[in-house]
Motif scaffolding. Sequence first.
Motif, mmCIF file in Angstrom:
data_model
loop_
_atom_site.group_PDB
_atom_site.id
_atom_site.type_symbol
_atom_site.label_atom_id
_atom_site.label_comp_id
_atom_site.label_asym_id
_atom_site.label_seq_id
_atom_site.Cartn_x
_atom_site.Cartn_y
_atom_site.Cartn_z
ATOM 1 N N GLU A 76 0.905 -1.305 -0.279
ATOM 2 C CA GLU A 76 0.149 -0.175 0.247
ATOM 3 C C GLU A 76 1.196 1.652 0.294
ATOM 4 N N SER A 77 0.291 2.600 -0.474
ATOM 5 C CA SER A 77 1.125 3.930 -0.226
ATOM 6 C C SER A 77 1.024 4.002 0.626
ATOM 7 N N SER A 78 2.094 5.088 1.253
ATOM 8 C CA SER A 78 2.203 5.134 2.793
ATOM 9 C C SER A 78 2.266 6.628 2.842
ATOM 10 N N PRO A 79 2.164 7.260 4.004
ATOM 11 C CA PRO A 79 1.868 9.417 3.576
ATOM 12 C C PRO A 79 3.670 9.540 3.732
ATOM 13 N N SER A 80 3.162 10.804 3.596
ATOM 14 C CA SER A 80 4.869 10.881 2.976
ATOM 15 C C SER A 80 5.223 11.499 4.887
ATOM 16 N N TYR A 81 5.145 11.195 5.720
ATOM 17 C CA TYR A 81 5.053 11.800 7.620
ATOM 18 C C TYR A 81 5.839 9.787 7.399
ATOM 19 N N LYS A 82 5.739 9.046 7.013
ATOM 20 C CA LYS A 82 6.178 7.916 7.540
ATOM 21 C C LYS A 82 6.740 6.786 6.976
ATOM 22 N N SER A 83 7.893 6.239 7.410
ATOM 23 C CA SER A 83 8.902 5.783 6.524
ATOM 24 C C SER A 83 8.704 4.090 6.086
ATOM 25 N N THR A 84 9.011 4.189 4.565
ATOM 26 C CA THR A 84 8.953 2.622 4.633
ATOM 27 C C THR A 84 10.419 2.137 4.223
ATOM 28 N N PRO A 85 11.049 1.341 4.925
ATOM 29 C CA PRO A 85 12.349 0.994 4.969
ATOM 30 C C PRO A 85 12.448 -0.517 4.560
ATOM 31 N N VAL A 86 13.070 -1.184 4.146
ATOM 32 C CA VAL A 86 12.864 -2.581 3.802
ATOM 33 C C VAL A 86 14.971 -3.470 3.818
ATOM 34 N N LEU A 87 14.052 -4.346 5.163
ATOM 35 C CA LEU A 87 15.582 -4.761 5.565
ATOM 36 C C LEU A 87 15.351 -6.658 4.391
ATOM 37 N N ASN A 88 16.015 -6.559 3.248
ATOM 38 C CA ASN A 88 15.826 -7.684 2.738
ATOM 39 C C ASN A 88 16.277 -9.174 3.522
ATOM 40 N N PHE A 89 15.573 -9.553 4.138
ATOM 41 C CA PHE A 89 15.827 -10.865 4.169
ATOM 42 C C PHE A 89 16.076 -12.165 3.311
ATOM 43 N N THR A 90 14.788 -11.940 2.168
ATOM 44 C CA THR A 90 14.182 -12.463 1.782
ATOM 45 C C THR A 90 15.299 -13.143 0.150
ATOM 46 N N PHE A 91 16.156 -11.615 -0.203
ATOM 47 C CA PHE A 91 17.053 -11.412 -0.994
ATOM 48 C C PHE A 91 18.534 -12.903 -0.161
ATOM 49 N N SER A 92 18.101 -12.177 0.719
ATOM 50 C CA SER A 92 19.476 -12.767 1.346
ATOM 51 C C SER A 92 19.773 -14.159 1.704
ATOM 52 N N LEU A 93 18.232 -14.638 2.569
ATOM 53 C CA LEU A 93 18.170 -15.792 2.097
ATOM 54 C C LEU A 93 18.477 -16.672 1.214
ATOM 55 N N VAL A 94 17.815 -16.449 -0.179
ATOM 56 C CA VAL A 94 17.351 -17.219 -0.842
ATOM 57 C C VAL A 94 19.171 -16.966 -2.180
#
Length: 426
Positions: A76-94
């Motif tokens: 979903e799209s988030s408001p500008s004041y909310k952060s949307t970080p990604v810790l991509n463990f799926t990439f690392s584990l694959v």
Amino acid sequence: MPIIEWMKDTYDKVAKGKGGYVGTRGANTDEENKLLDLAIERLHIAESEKTDPSGRMLHQRWRDLDKMYRSDQWKESSPSYKSTPVLNFTFSLVEAIVPRMTDSTPEILVLPRSPEVAEFAKMLSSVHSYLWYTNRMQQQLTESIRTCMKLGTVIYKVIWNPDALDGLGEVQYSVVHPMNFFPDPRAYTVEQMDYCFTVMPKTLEYIYRRWPDKGPKVIADQDWSHTEQLEGGGQPSKEAVATLKEYWFRDEHGHVCCMYYAGHIVLEVIGGKYDDSNEPVYRHNKFPFAKQVDYPAEKEFWGIGEIEIVELLQRLINNFEAQIIDNTRLMANAQWIINKVQSGLSEEDAWMLTNRPGGAIWTRNGGVDRAPGVPIPTHIPQHQERLIFAMEQILGIHDVVQGRQPSGVRAASAIIALQEAANVRV
């Protein structure tokens, strides 16, 4: 679009209307048109039934999983004041598993059933090694394993390529992406299929060269776009591209046959009565496909991938990371508490209220205090660590698999034993 010089005459004929039944069924025989009608109906059924257990189209599901792999993990799209970080463990584990499964070339052995054929079996083993090398299967295997782990399934194709080696022909191995393969929806295995399709975009140059008689009657289309639209794919092409379909089926005698067609033009039909051989395309009379799944699903043709298993955990980890970042940004900074009456300051003096080290604010009677920032609750990062640990446990990715020394284990023999045990699941 660019036009190859040797194709220019054909393009001129098409433009002047002299191509003869260009793009229409008039270029086919009556028997070919009957076969084409059946193929179109069956392909429509195979496409509509290519769904997951919830009824969602698998192609859209696979696009979402590919986005997860590429760090596009916020639906979903988030408001500008909310952060949307990604810790991509799926990439690392694959990517931690792929090199462990493909770091060495497999040895293909043909075992003799009796001493008399031992030498012949040895020769066949050498042939398989040669075919593995000439088909660059070690490189293809890395790509196929990655696709299998991401999407759950990958298809291998083994055919005889008559154009290889300057017309001498050669066995050809290739990997078919699951988005380009449409099996019989009633089948759970390749052996149970009555028919299947492969759908691939091919340039008109390729089609004209391979089928010089009927290839020039094919016109460009965009039907292939729904099989290519992964992240960054399926973009409009400036090349003249048509959708080449392979329809593999059995005739009334059970012989495996294959029809190549593009649009409404039947390019070639081989096998059975269609090429007057009355024999299957291959002597083993099997479809030239093999299926590999990451995790099998009961009574389903398509398998389950690694990302699908931990998708919810990955999104939870991202949500916790967003909460930590937002709390740090909004609450961890010390706040100013200002009494206008005592300090003599107003909103116009806000420029003085900074976090500059060594900064001083001069007031008349005090009235300026600092409120310390609110620390992040300790249970939030602790629970995030538990989610990461749970993801590693679910996928079987432990310290030794990732090349880290397990805590509390120092003996080399113990570490080797743990590595062997960790590789059992892989």
